[in-house]
Design a protein around this motif. Structure first.
Motif, PDB file in Angstrom:
ATOM      1  N   PRO B  37      17.057 -22.798 -15.383  1.00 42.12           N
ATOM      2  CA  PRO B  37      16.924 -23.574 -16.611  1.00 42.12           C
ATOM      3  C   PRO B  37      15.473 -23.948 -16.913  1.00 42.12           C
ATOM      4  O   PRO B  37      14.625 -23.956 -16.024  1.00 42.12           O
ATOM      5  CB  PRO B  37      17.750 -24.822 -16.319  1.00 42.12           C
ATOM      6  N   ALA B 110      23.836 -29.240 -10.916  1.00 42.26           N
ATOM      7  CA  ALA B 110      24.995 -28.406 -10.581  1.00 42.26           C
ATOM      8  C   ALA B 110      24.591 -26.942 -10.674  1.00 42.26           C
ATOM      9  O   ALA B 110      24.011 -26.517 -11.666  1.00 42.26           O
ATOM     10  CB  ALA B 110      26.140 -28.688 -11.554  1.00 42.26           C
ATOM     11  N   ALA B 125      22.288 -22.911 -13.532  1.00 43.15           N
ATOM     12  CA  ALA B 125      22.132 -24.282 -13.064  1.00 43.15           C
ATOM     13  C   ALA B 125      21.820 -25.195 -14.231  1.00 43.15           C
ATOM     14  O   ALA B 125      21.258 -24.778 -15.243  1.00 43.15           O
ATOM     15  CB  ALA B 125      21.004 -24.357 -12.037  1.00 43.15           C
ATOM     16  N   GLY B 126      22.228 -26.432 -14.072  1.00 44.93           N
ATOM     17  CA  GLY B 126      21.864 -27.486 -15.023  1.00 44.93           C
ATOM     18  C   GLY B 126      21.462 -28.712 -14.231  1.00 44.93           C
ATOM     19  O   GLY B 126      22.083 -29.014 -13.202  1.00 44.93           O
ATOM     20  N   TYR B 127      20.426 -29.393 -14.697  1.00 45.82           N
ATOM     21  CA  TYR B 127      19.943 -30.562 -13.962  1.00 45.82           C
ATOM     22  C   TYR B 127      20.454 -31.834 -14.619  1.00 45.82           C
ATOM     23  O   TYR B 127      20.533 -31.932 -15.840  1.00 45.82           O
ATOM     24  CB  TYR B 127      18.410 -30.565 -13.910  1.00 45.82           C
TER      25      TYR B 127
END
Lengths: 151, 151, 151, 151
Positions: B37, B110, B125-127
């Motif tokens: 990301p 995640a 992914a994401g923060y």
């Protein structure tokens, strides 16, 4: 001593585009320091003309030659000049009708220069509005769909 | 068929750190696609294991080996796994007591993986929180004082 | 004990849209904590259902009812669920053909929920790609031309 | 006609801090337009003195009176002035030793003003380095740990 004038400011910007180092060093000191704003790959202090010109080359390559800096107004006082600029550039390889901020840079800002003996010795820039975000996205290696670019 | 299990997830993450391609390809497909990301230099889709491992090498170099991904929890359902991770890394060359987000990456997020035949074939992914900003700053070539980094 | 199932996840999202508190509290705990990512006006921890529903109302008002969360896939394991979601929303008052990220939110991400007794007690989210930037711009009080919005 | 001078510029900034409208309107037009950069809650065009002063009040409240704008240098040419400024402010309620960019605003930039008859009629600003990010974080409702603020 060489006074800073609007014509000299215009000529300094034009010289950068020639890629002719003899021409460029008429207006830009060999020891020039320039601070590009943001988080992107050319952000931060460029120390010396070589580093600054590497950034200018990057501008040319990433934009496929489309980068255009229009000086809307020069504000000059003693050894300082401030250029109100409009920058427009499209990423090399972008779809012609793209409106994505990852492809199209369209910002305004102020470039602040300090001159000595008719040459720029220090410069920095700030973008108006949310231009900093546009610049970070445009310079990123990511295109509109998350695909990584070749350039 | 190889089931995805918490142990297998843990082993996949551990394999990445070995730098041993034979070990890595026990858990990661040669055709893996991974989407990092953000806007930074490794952001976007990495297509294929070579591109993904180039990113992992970048992680190692930029962090001077300090990058640490702790898997807090694995959520597994069929061919998908989601790892809730905590990432901590300090930029190589940072001052030991620096708290700057340009030096210290401290984020949670995640990572979503899709597995086929016991190997990861796709990930993204994401923060959480404002971790995206921390990651963009940490990965930028700019240090806390605007000085450009060597790495 | 109420098991978490894909149907229950879908029903929980649908309940939010009804605005009917009795319906909502079948799936969401009165003590729910929810962390919205980013820097925008609803970012951060919402503690308790009232704060969470204030955020949901903000979603409705800012989008003029256009906000749509599609659950692409649910990953469920024990007390956790993860929804891979696609969110699309247009700012109330935006020009119909606007493609500006200040007007159009178009992101994907993962929402991670923890359930107790069939109700969500904690949630957080991370956006894929550069979705965090899109969300911050969309939620800002600034429109595409820097004009401040009424809503 | 009233010339723009460094003293007049300094006086205009000082007048803002008095909160005395009669004093403020000696230097700022009732019709002043001011563009605050970024994505935060006071970003964008403030049209008219009332909107601009609402922003100034926001500055005062969010910083608990700690906001300080130092004019490092004025560049004046005809109807334009540019102030190179350093801004420092700490969020009300921040821990005294916090170094988080969500608590501490520490930026430099250029404020560009246009004057008519000795009064500012239009202004905008750009921040140097990655100051835009610091400003967006500082103004956000989120504190260093993701907790939403009261102010």
């Amino acid at each position: 001593m060489t006074d800073v004038t609007p014509d000299r400011v215009t000529a300094a910007y034009a010289a950068l585009l020639t890629g002719d180092r003899a021409k460029i060093t008429e207006y830009w000191s060999e020891d020039v320091r320039f601070h590009a704003p943001g988080q992107h790959r050319f952000a931060g202090w460029h120390e010396g003309l070589d580093s600054f010109l590497e950034y200018m080359t990057g501008v040319y390559v990433a934009s496929g030659g489309s980068w255009r800096t229009d000086v809307l107004h020069s504000i000059i006082d003693g050894e300082h000049s401030v250029e109100l600029v409009k920058v427009h550039a499209v990423r090399a390889g972008a779809k012609p009708d793209s409106t994505s901020p990852f492809d199209v840079l369209d910002i305004t800002g102020a470039q602040v220069m300090r001159w000595e003996d008719g040459k720029v010795v220090e410069g920095t820039a700030g973008y108006f509005g949310d231009g900093a975000t546009n610049a970070n996205q445009w310079w990123s290696p990511v295109g509109p769909d998350g695909v990584r670019r070749d350039t």
